[in-house]
Design an enzyme around this catalytic site. Structure first.
Site, short mmCIF file in Angstrom:
data_model
loop_
_atom_site.label_atom_id
_atom_site.label_comp_id
_atom_site.label_asym_id
_atom_site.label_seq_id
_atom_site.Cartn_x
_atom_site.Cartn_y
_atom_site.Cartn_z
N HIS A 130 -5.41 4.07 -6.45
CA HIS A 130 -4.20 4.66 -5.89
C HIS A 130 -3.66 4.14 -4.82
O HIS A 130 -2.34 3.37 -4.92
CB HIS A 130 -4.08 6.47 -5.52
CG HIS A 130 -2.96 6.78 -5.24
ND1 HIS A 130 -1.52 7.42 -6.19
CD2 HIS A 130 -2.51 6.99 -4.07
CE1 HIS A 130 -0.97 7.61 -5.09
NE2 HIS A 130 -1.20 7.46 -3.99
N GLU A 131 -4.86 3.52 -3.35
CA GLU A 131 -5.18 3.09 -2.72
C GLU A 131 -4.27 1.48 -2.59
O GLU A 131 -3.18 1.24 -2.21
CB GLU A 131 -5.72 3.16 -1.59
CG GLU A 131 -6.03 5.03 -1.37
CD GLU A 131 -4.48 5.83 -0.13
OE1 GLU A 131 -3.62 4.67 0.12
OE2 GLU A 131 -4.07 6.74 -0.72
N HIS A 134 -0.79 1.38 -3.79
CA HIS A 134 0.36 0.69 -2.72
C HIS A 134 0.20 -0.86 -1.87
O HIS A 134 0.97 -1.15 -1.45
CB HIS A 134 -0.48 2.04 -2.03
CG HIS A 134 0.04 3.35 -1.74
ND1 HIS A 134 1.46 3.21 -2.10
CD2 HIS A 134 -0.23 4.54 -1.75
CE1 HIS A 134 1.71 4.38 -2.15
NE2 HIS A 134 0.61 5.39 -2.17
N GLU A 202 5.14 6.86 -4.37
CA GLU A 202 3.81 7.83 -4.89
C GLU A 202 3.58 7.75 -6.24
O GLU A 202 3.01 7.56 -6.75
CB GLU A 202 4.18 9.04 -4.11
CG GLU A 202 3.65 8.75 -3.18
CD GLU A 202 2.64 8.52 -2.77
OE1 GLU A 202 1.20 8.99 -2.91
OE2 GLU A 202 2.03 7.70 -1.66
#
Length: 285
Positions: A130-131, A134, A202
């Site tokens: 997930h990071e 980003h 997100e």
């Protein structure tokens, strides 16, 4: 669609800032507002990652000090076609994680000690994916720009509020009542736009993590654990300015129904619902 929405919201926030400057000081006010925002943006662009890592007392780790964690990040970075980011551990028991850096070549991921203790290896991999998503989509830069413009709007609004009480009363001066109302309403509008930007990113990062790991259910499980824990305890060093960076809202435990308008993240239920939709698509494909 999410990228278009982000550009639209950032443009709207910029126009809002310019409009405030114009109301307060005409053409000169607009130019001053943009100049101040530009200076703040410059500092944020080059130094925001160092400042936030220092704020949370993050400690950089490598293959010797945290071999398992670094190995997961390296494997995911290679799979995503990204340069290897720096890896940090935050000495806090409350589980959470964030990414920072102005671009993939100057990026870092940070996780708390609590996250490493609470989640299993698959869930940790999902959080790190997930990071990295980003980082891949330049979300940290977008978030920094949004936060900077929102801060500039709040700063100008404070001046407007001061001017409403102590400004001159000649015929060219704005109505003090209008200035006072705008000084209250406009920062709230800027905050709502900033939160909308964060929430849209997100969803994109969740989808990116699911595709990178191939297992949306890993992230679903991680989000549920993190949400449940953060409802009971709050990250001590957390600030509203950096809340949007974390994988789950560090102020979850303080949420009330009205505050949902100002959430930096979609609800966990909304995120899991989208992950479930993606999982069904992946199974059909």
């Amino acid at each position: 669609m999410e990228a278009i929405k982000t550009v639209f919201l950032l443009t709207l926030m910029t126009l809002l800032m310019v409009w405030i400057g114009g109301i307060f000081g005409g053409t000169s006010g607009m130019l001053i507002a943009l100049l101040i925002a530009g200076v703040i943006n410059f500092v944020s662009y080059f130094y925001s990652d160092k400042l936030v890592l220092r704020h949370y007392h993050a400690v950089e780790v490598d293959e010797r000090s945290a071999p398992g964690l670094v190995a997961i990040v390296r494997r995911l970075a290679q799979k995503a076609g990204l340069p290897m980011p720096k890896v940090y551990i935050i000495p806090e028991p409350v589980p959470n994680a964030f990414a920072t850096g102005r671009n993939p070549s100057h990026a870092a991921v940070a996780v708390t000690e609590g996250l490493l203790e609470l989640l299993n290896e698959e869930e940790i991999e999902a959080v790190l994916a997930h990071e990295l998503s980003h980082i891949r989509h330049y979300d940290i830069l977008i978030g920094t720009i949004a936060a900077t413009i929102a801060g500039a709007i709040a700063w100008i609004a404070n001046i407007m509020q001061f001017g409403a009480f102590f400004g001159g009363r000649d015929e060219n001066s704005p109505n003090p009542i209008v200035m006072l109302l705008l000084s209250i309403i406009l920062p709230i509008a800027a905050m709502i736009i900033q939160m909308a930007v964060s929430r849209s990113r997100e969803f994109e990062a969740d989808a990116g993590a699911a595709r990178l790991t191939g297992h949306p259910e890993w992230l679903e499980s991680a989000l549920l654990k993190l949400e449940n824990y953060n409802r009971r305890s709050m990250l001590p060093e957390a600030t509203p300015e950096t809340a949007h960076m974390f994988i789950v809202n560090p102020f979850t435990g303080k949420d009330i129904s009205f505050a949902n308008l100002f959430r930096t993240h979609p609800t966990t239920e909304q995120r899991i619902e989208r992950l479930e939709e993606l999982r069904r698509e992946m199974m059909r494909g």
